[in-house]
Design an enzyme around this catalytic site. Structure first.
Site, PDB file in Angstrom:
ATOM      1  N   HIS A 143      25.328  38.369  42.977  1.00 17.30           N
ATOM      2  CA  HIS A 143      26.292  38.430  41.872  1.00 17.30           C
ATOM      3  C   HIS A 143      26.243  37.170  41.015  1.00 17.30           C
ATOM      4  CE1 HIS A 143      30.454  40.441  40.974  1.00 17.30           C
ATOM      5  NE2 HIS A 143      29.792  40.166  39.882  1.00 17.30           N
TER       6      HIS A 143
ATOM      7  N   TYR B 263      35.309  43.104  43.927  1.00 15.46           N
ATOM      8  CA  TYR B 263      36.233  43.838  43.074  1.00 15.46           C
ATOM      9  C   TYR B 263      37.392  44.376  43.912  1.00 15.46           C
ATOM     10  CZ  TYR B 263      32.262  44.006  39.770  1.00 15.46           C
ATOM     11  OH  TYR B 263      31.210  43.692  38.932  1.00 15.46           O
TER      12      TYR B 263
ATOM     13  N   GLY C  53      31.858  45.426  25.025  1.00 18.79           N
ATOM     14  CA  GLY C  53      32.596  44.201  24.777  1.00 18.79           C
ATOM     15  C   GLY C  53      33.965  44.204  25.426  1.00 18.79           C
TER      16      GLY C  53
ATOM     17  N   PHE D 282      36.528  46.079  23.495  1.00 13.21           N
ATOM     18  CA  PHE D 282      36.836  45.669  22.124  1.00 13.21           C
ATOM     19  C   PHE D 282      36.055  46.476  21.095  1.00 13.21           C
ATOM     20  CE2 PHE D 282      37.391  42.659  18.594  1.00 13.21           C
ATOM     21  CZ  PHE D 282      38.734  42.358  18.747  1.00 13.21           C
TER      22      PHE D 282
END
Length: 331
Positions: free
Chosen positions: A127, A61, A209, A212
């Site tokens: 990962h 990241y 989500g 969302f």
């Protein structure tokens, strides 16, 4: 279950006890538009004050900057934190490579410890699975870093049930991190059953989500130019419009309970089992506090039945990732 600082309940992921909700830190550094390090650090501090002690990051990241941010934020408060990070996706500019070679495992864990500024990692995930390396080889190296005291517990992410079993035979898998929400129900197709048979906990990433299900996204134009959702199939064209209709139903049910759509969506994940810990990501204290309140929401049988009728997991339009990325899942 017990209650810890801030009133947050705890849950068990295998042999690891964490807060019932965690905090996904990825978006503080990348993928969801511009970051604000000062606000991100304040958000992590507020999370700890509220009893949200399970922090999730990964070496890739940023790339390679989010761990440093988290490390700075927990300075002086390490003993309050259940710290999780991941290895296995190497990034060089725009190039990504999945790497599960034993030598890389040893290099990656040392690099993460340095960036985080800690002497051990509580939960260390693979990962993504490197299909070019036998999982037994990768997990043999992971078992070594546990024996060396650098890592306390091991996890896996987006692996198939068969691969989880093979890894678990080498060293116990404490937790698996998978996308799980009302609109991403993939773990119900074999992973949850496998985990419960083996005593593995599920860490649910993107439980909203990718934002969302909060009901606050009404147009792709809201995304910054570098927001990866612009390239996500679920946020494009006809898929976006269809998915808005599904979110409207979640909003209706949430309003009837006097809570936000995000809180309802998180409460649904929490209600799927005490061995599941969602890690909603945010880089702002306001959203953190709203998310944390979801731990106190209780859903009735009628609530769960109504949410089940929406069937977001089957009716959602679009794949979870672009086609180029889907091949890295369920290996």
């Amino acid at each position: 279950m017990r209650v810890q600082r801030g009133g947050m309940q705890t849950r068990n992921l295998g042999a690891l006890t964490t807060s019932a909700l965690g905090l996904g830190c990825m978006g503080m550094s990348e993928f969801y538009g511009p970051g604000d390090d000062a606000e991100s650090v304040a958000t992590i501090h507020r999370a700890l004050d509220l009893g949200v002690t399970f922090l999730d990051t990964a070496d890739m990241y940023g790339p390679y900057t989010n761990e440093r941010l988290v490390g700075r934020a927990i300075t002086g408060r390490r003993d309050e934190v259940v710290l999780a990070t991941k290895f296995g996706i190497q990034r060089d500019g725009d190039t990504r490579r999945i790497n599960g070679h034993p030598d890389y495992v040893r290099q990656a864990v040392d690099a993460s410890l340095e960036r985080l500024g800690v002497d051990h990692i509580d939960l260390y995930y693979q990962h993504r699975v490197d299909t070019s390396v036998p999982i037994e080889d990768t997990w043999g190296a992971l078992a070594e870093v546990v024996a060396a005291g650098k890592v306390r517990h091991l996890g896996i992410s987006e692996a198939s049930p068969a691969t989880v079993r093979r890894a678990h035979a080498v060293h116990p898998v404490t937790a698996g991190q998978y996308e799980y929400s009302l609109w991403s129900r993939d773990p119900e197709d074999g992973i949850l059953a496998t985990f419960r048979e083996l005593g593995i906990g599920l860490v649910a990433y993107s439980p909203l989500g990718r934002g969302f299900l909060s009901g606050e996204i009404t147009s792709p134009d809201q995304f910054a130019d570098d927001d990866f959702r612009r390239a996500n199939p679920r946020f494009q064209g006809e898929n976006f419009a269809k998915n808005l209709d599904l979110v409207a139903e979640v909003r209706h049910l949430a309003e009837a309970k006097g809570i936000t759509p995000a809180q309802l969506a998180l409460a649904w994940v929490l209600a799927q089992g005490d061995d599941i810990v969602p890690i909603p990501g945010t880089k702002r204290r306001t959203y953190l506090e709203q998310n944390t309140a979801a731990a106190d929401v209780r859903l009735t049988a009628d609530d769960l039945a109504a949410l089940g009728k929406i069937a977001l997991g089957t009716d959602v339009a679009g794949t979870r990732y672009p086609e180029s990325t889907m091949g890295s899942l369920n290996n």
